[in-house]
Design an enzyme around this catalytic site. Structure first.
Site, PDB file in Angstrom:
ATOM      1  N   GLU A  85      -3.401   0.969  -5.683  1.00  0.00           N
ATOM      2  CA  GLU A  85      -3.617  -0.259  -6.459  1.00  0.00           C
ATOM      3  C   GLU A  85      -2.839  -0.221  -7.765  1.00  0.00           C
ATOM      4  O   GLU A  85      -2.209  -1.212  -8.158  1.00  0.00           O
ATOM      5  CB  GLU A  85      -5.110  -0.447  -6.795  1.00  0.00           C
ATOM      6  N   CYS A 111     -11.445   2.553  -7.073  1.00  0.00           N
ATOM      7  CA  CYS A 111     -12.230   3.361  -7.998  1.00  0.00           C
ATOM      8  C   CYS A 111     -12.445   2.551  -9.281  1.00  0.00           C
ATOM      9  O   CYS A 111     -11.896   1.454  -9.442  1.00  0.00           O
ATOM     10  CB  CYS A 111     -11.501   4.673  -8.303  1.00  0.00           C
ATOM     11  N   CYS A 114      -9.035   1.848 -11.233  1.00  0.00           N
ATOM     12  CA  CYS A 114      -8.227   0.797 -10.604  1.00  0.00           C
ATOM     13  C   CYS A 114      -8.893  -0.562 -10.729  1.00  0.00           C
ATOM     14  O   CYS A 114      -8.219  -1.573 -10.880  1.00  0.00           O
ATOM     15  CB  CYS A 114      -7.945   1.139  -9.140  1.00  0.00           C
TER      16      CYS A 114
END
Length: 156
Positions: A85, A111, A114
């Site tokens: 990402e 996560c 990101c």
């Protein structure tokens, strides 16, 4: 079981089915893109799509100029490995494109780090395939009003 589909007006069903088909196709492309990663533990791919055009892509890996080795001798991911990402978002930032109101297709749920980037990049939808072990990123995305869709092979 409650069938939400029956509650959708008939004229919207075709739009929803078409969007679902696009979502499945772009997610399959992200899965293929993940295969470019040199990481051994997890290969993750991401695409940013806006107005049905792919405006950026990314996969997890080391920063430009680093050796393409993602894990140390103990098979632990090195601290400086970038997530798919992050690579897609920073790549689009180098162009004249804007990810504002775009959709991020990613093979694994984001996560927390990101997710912060996704929010700041103005991405409004995230479609993912595999649930990451830590769900904090998804909680943050939903708190920010980002539409989050877990699309598995079981989805029709």
């Amino acid at each position: 079981m409650f069938n939400l589909y029956k509650l959708i007006p008939m004229d919207n069903r075709d739009k929803i089915q078409k969007q679902l088909q696009f979502d499945k196709s772009y997610l399959e492309m992200a899965k293929i893109w993940a295969q470019n990663s040199y990481c051994k533990r997890k290969q993750v791919g991401a695409l940013i799509v806006k107005d049905r055009q792919i405006i950026s892509d990314g996969f997890n890996g080391t920063p430009a100029g680093f050796e393409n080795i993602c894990e140390n001798e103990n098979n632990i991911t090195k601290q400086y490995v970038l997530h798919a990402e992050a690579n897609a978002i920073t790549k689009v930032a180098k162009t004249n494109n804007s990810s504002e109101n775009g959709t991020l297709y990613v093979t694994m749920s984001p996560c927390i780090e990101c997710s912060k980037l996704i929010i700041q990049a103005g991405i409004k939808r995230v479609v993912f395939a595999v649930l990451y072990s830590n769900h904090e990123g998804l909680v943050l995305l939903e708190r920010a009003g980002v539409e989050v869709i877990h699309l598995t092979d079981d989805n029709e």
